[in-house]
Design an enzyme around this catalytic site. Sequence first.
Site, PDB file in Angstrom:
ATOM      1  N   CYS A 157     -33.761  31.973   6.921  1.00  0.00           N
ATOM      2  CA  CYS A 157     -34.865  31.009   7.092  1.00  0.00           C
ATOM      3  C   CYS A 157     -35.048  30.571   8.538  1.00  0.00           C
ATOM      4  O   CYS A 157     -36.070  29.992   8.884  1.00  0.00           O
ATOM      5  CB  CYS A 157     -34.629  29.791   6.211  1.00  0.00           C
ATOM      6  SG  CYS A 157     -34.436  30.226   4.486  1.00  0.00           S
ATOM      7  N   HIS A 217     -38.525  23.748   8.533  1.00  0.00           N
ATOM      8  CA  HIS A 217     -38.520  24.806   7.521  1.00  0.00           C
ATOM      9  C   HIS A 217     -38.677  24.138   6.156  1.00  0.00           C
ATOM     10  O   HIS A 217     -38.036  23.121   5.873  1.00  0.00           O
ATOM     11  CB  HIS A 217     -37.200  25.573   7.612  1.00  0.00           C
ATOM     12  CG  HIS A 217     -36.914  26.399   6.392  1.00  0.00           C
ATOM     13  ND1 HIS A 217     -37.834  27.282   5.867  1.00  0.00           N
ATOM     14  CD2 HIS A 217     -35.826  26.451   5.583  1.00  0.00           C
ATOM     15  CE1 HIS A 217     -37.304  27.848   4.795  1.00  0.00           C
ATOM     16  NE2 HIS A 217     -36.094  27.365   4.601  1.00  0.00           N
ATOM     17  N   ASN A 228     -40.386  27.711  -0.883  1.00  0.00           N
ATOM     18  CA  ASN A 228     -39.612  28.117   0.293  1.00  0.00           C
ATOM     19  C   ASN A 228     -39.948  29.574   0.629  1.00  0.00           C
ATOM     20  O   ASN A 228     -39.571  30.476  -0.115  1.00  0.00           O
ATOM     21  CB  ASN A 228     -38.122  27.944  -0.024  1.00  0.00           C
ATOM     22  CG  ASN A 228     -37.214  28.382   1.116  1.00  0.00           C
ATOM     23  OD1 ASN A 228     -37.648  29.032   2.060  1.00  0.00           O
ATOM     24  ND2 ASN A 228     -35.944  28.033   1.014  1.00  0.00           N
TER      25      ASN A 228
HETATM   26  O1  UT7 Z   1     -33.996  27.788   2.905  1.00  0.00           O
HETATM   27  C1  UT7 Z   1     -32.625  27.555   3.013  1.00  0.00           C
HETATM   28  C2  UT7 Z   1     -31.988  27.947   1.771  1.00  0.00           C
HETATM   29  N1  UT7 Z   1     -32.141  27.146   0.639  1.00  0.00           N
HETATM   30  C3  UT7 Z   1     -32.071  25.802   0.550  1.00  0.00           C
HETATM   31  O2  UT7 Z   1     -32.086  25.091   1.502  1.00  0.00           O
HETATM   32  C4  UT7 Z   1     -31.887  25.212  -0.813  1.00  0.00           C
HETATM   33  C5  UT7 Z   1     -30.847  24.148  -0.805  1.00  0.00           C
HETATM   34  N2  UT7 Z   1     -30.530  23.617  -2.120  1.00  0.00           N
HETATM   35  C6  UT7 Z   1     -31.408  22.939  -2.898  1.00  0.00           C
HETATM   36  O3  UT7 Z   1     -32.551  22.785  -2.560  1.00  0.00           O
HETATM   37  C7  UT7 Z   1     -30.890  22.307  -4.163  1.00  0.00           C
HETATM   38  O4  UT7 Z   1     -29.488  22.388  -4.183  1.00  0.00           O
HETATM   39  C8  UT7 Z   1     -31.469  22.935  -5.470  1.00  0.00           C
HETATM   40  C9  UT7 Z   1     -32.947  22.583  -5.590  1.00  0.00           C
HETATM   41  C10 UT7 Z   1     -31.284  24.439  -5.449  1.00  0.00           C
HETATM   42  C11 UT7 Z   1     -30.750  22.357  -6.678  1.00  0.00           C
HETATM   43  O5  UT7 Z   1     -30.868  20.950  -6.690  1.00  0.00           O
HETATM   44  P1  UT7 Z   1     -29.587  20.037  -6.936  1.00  0.00           P
HETATM   45  O6  UT7 Z   1     -30.057  18.642  -6.948  1.00  0.00           O
HETATM   46  O7  UT7 Z   1     -28.556  20.434  -5.914  1.00  0.00           O
HETATM   47  O8  UT7 Z   1     -29.186  20.453  -8.398  1.00  0.00           O
HETATM   48  P2  UT7 Z   1     -27.781  21.026  -8.907  1.00  0.00           P
HETATM   49  O9  UT7 Z   1     -27.597  22.432  -8.479  1.00  0.00           O
HETATM   50  O10 UT7 Z   1     -26.721  20.026  -8.571  1.00  0.00           O
HETATM   51  O11 UT7 Z   1     -28.031  21.007 -10.485  1.00  0.00           O
HETATM   52  C12 UT7 Z   1     -28.188  19.793 -11.228  1.00  0.00           C
HETATM   53  C13 UT7 Z   1     -28.386  20.154 -12.689  1.00  0.00           C
HETATM   54  C14 UT7 Z   1     -27.357  21.153 -13.227  1.00  0.00           C
HETATM   55  O12 UT7 Z   1     -27.050  20.771 -14.567  1.00  0.00           O
HETATM   56  P3  UT7 Z   1     -25.694  19.968 -14.890  1.00  0.00           P
HETATM   57  O13 UT7 Z   1     -24.591  20.857 -14.382  1.00  0.00           O
HETATM   58  O14 UT7 Z   1     -25.811  18.691 -14.126  1.00  0.00           O
HETATM   59  O15 UT7 Z   1     -25.758  19.815 -16.365  1.00  0.00           O
HETATM   60  C15 UT7 Z   1     -28.116  22.450 -13.239  1.00  0.00           C
HETATM   61  O16 UT7 Z   1     -27.638  23.352 -14.213  1.00  0.00           O
HETATM   62  O17 UT7 Z   1     -29.669  20.754 -12.888  1.00  0.00           O
HETATM   63  C16 UT7 Z   1     -29.512  22.001 -13.574  1.00  0.00           C
HETATM   64  N3  UT7 Z   1     -30.543  22.916 -13.092  1.00  0.00           N
HETATM   65  C17 UT7 Z   1     -31.793  22.944 -13.611  1.00  0.00           C
HETATM   66  N4  UT7 Z   1     -32.384  22.265 -14.599  1.00  0.00           N
HETATM   67  C18 UT7 Z   1     -33.683  22.517 -14.856  1.00  0.00           C
HETATM   68  C19 UT7 Z   1     -30.464  23.819 -12.074  1.00  0.00           C
HETATM   69  N5  UT7 Z   1     -31.644  24.436 -11.926  1.00  0.00           N
HETATM   70  C20 UT7 Z   1     -32.480  23.921 -12.852  1.00  0.00           C
HETATM   71  C21 UT7 Z   1     -33.835  24.161 -13.174  1.00  0.00           C
HETATM   72  N6  UT7 Z   1     -34.397  23.435 -14.180  1.00  0.00           N
HETATM   73  N7  UT7 Z   1     -34.585  25.060 -12.509  1.00  0.00           N
END
Ligand code: UT7
Length: 327
Positions: free
Chosen positions: A112, A251, A281
């Site tokens: 990115c 970004h 993204n």
């Molecule tokens: O461009 C540079 C590269 N990328 C980035 O910068 C991305 C950086 N990361 C992020 O933006 C975030 O970490 C995400 C958007 C990918 C995820 O958000 P988060 O707040 O960190 O969520 P998490 O991974 O901690 O997941 C929270 C919960 C989990 O359930 P449990 O374990 O709490 O029961 C996941 O399984 O949300 C669940 N989950 C979803 N639920 C509904 C993960 N993806 C989804 C989804 N829909 N799409």
Amino acid sequence: MGVIVKGLGASLPEKVLTNYDLEKMVDTSDEWITTRTGIKERRIAGEDEPSSKFAIAAGKQAIEDAGLKPQDIDAVIVATVTPDMMFPSTGCIVASELRMGDIPAFDISAGCSGFLYGMSIADSFIRSGKAENVLVIGVETLSKITDWTDRTTCILFGDGAGAAVLSRSDEEGILAIEIRADGSKGELLYMPAGGSRMPASEYTVKNRLHYLKMNGREVFKHAVTKMPAISKLALEKAGVDIKDVALFIPHQANQRITVSTGERLGIDMDRVYSNIDRYGNTSAASIPIAWREAYDKGLIKKDDIILLAAFGAGFTWGAAVVKWRKP
Ligand code: UT7
């Protein structure tokens, strides 16, 4: 002698994929995606649309915007992790399609942060006298390496291209660019197969190893510290105070990362550009797409100071401070 940004361009696929469409594909909801990322929809390339298609269109627009012809360009740099092929480079395809002649053309892989890496190389080419005008393109068709069964990644990414022409000038436009990398964190955001470490085989295809894998939480944690830190460093090197930044274009990875970075820098959100709701993204393409959009909206005026910052696969990160010299 200085280096200025003389032209900007962008190109996006027509097809729109909304959060509601994704609700039908994986176990997710518009509510979850919107609150966790700020994304409402993204653009998706068609099967017959490789990265080069958008790179060429964005590049052409940037060259026209600069008041130049393709033959005036002395080098093409394409930042991408989704090139048309492993080789030849998408840069070579762009230079050939735009009939630029036998100029240097190549791809860089910096996730990115690729567009900022490309700008840094272009800046050095011009300052060292190797080139007068350099075309830098950030392009991705991430949909082609997205695992559409993985809800933790497939809701995030989109396709598109953005481009800039950097040119030698009497005025100074690139006040500072800082780029960094930490390869020890590579496997937190990567595509395991398809390279020499794990060439394509029945095993790699069966195990879905040709798709992007990400530890979102870890990437998030690093992004919200590295982006403000390198922005502060670039501002310091440029001798610019954050209060004098007219527009911050980060970004577009996640609206929560954008807000947190803005807060840590102490800049009001009305001076922070965001279009993640419409494009998701788009990795190396996100900064130049947003930049062109802000420019089209009349948000950038002559002599405005613009701050750019990115974080991504590698890990890589970077920031640039640019003085806008176009009328
Ligand atoms: O461009 C540079 C590269 N990328 C980035 O910068 C991305 C950086 N990361 C992020 O933006 C975030 O970490 C995400 C958007 C990918 C995820 O958000 P988060 O707040 O960190 O969520 P998490 O991974 O901690 O997941 C929270 C919960 C989990 O359930 P449990 O374990 O709490 O029961 C996941 O399984 O949300 C669940 N989950 C979803 N639920 C509904 C993960 N993806 C989804 C989804 N829909 N799409």
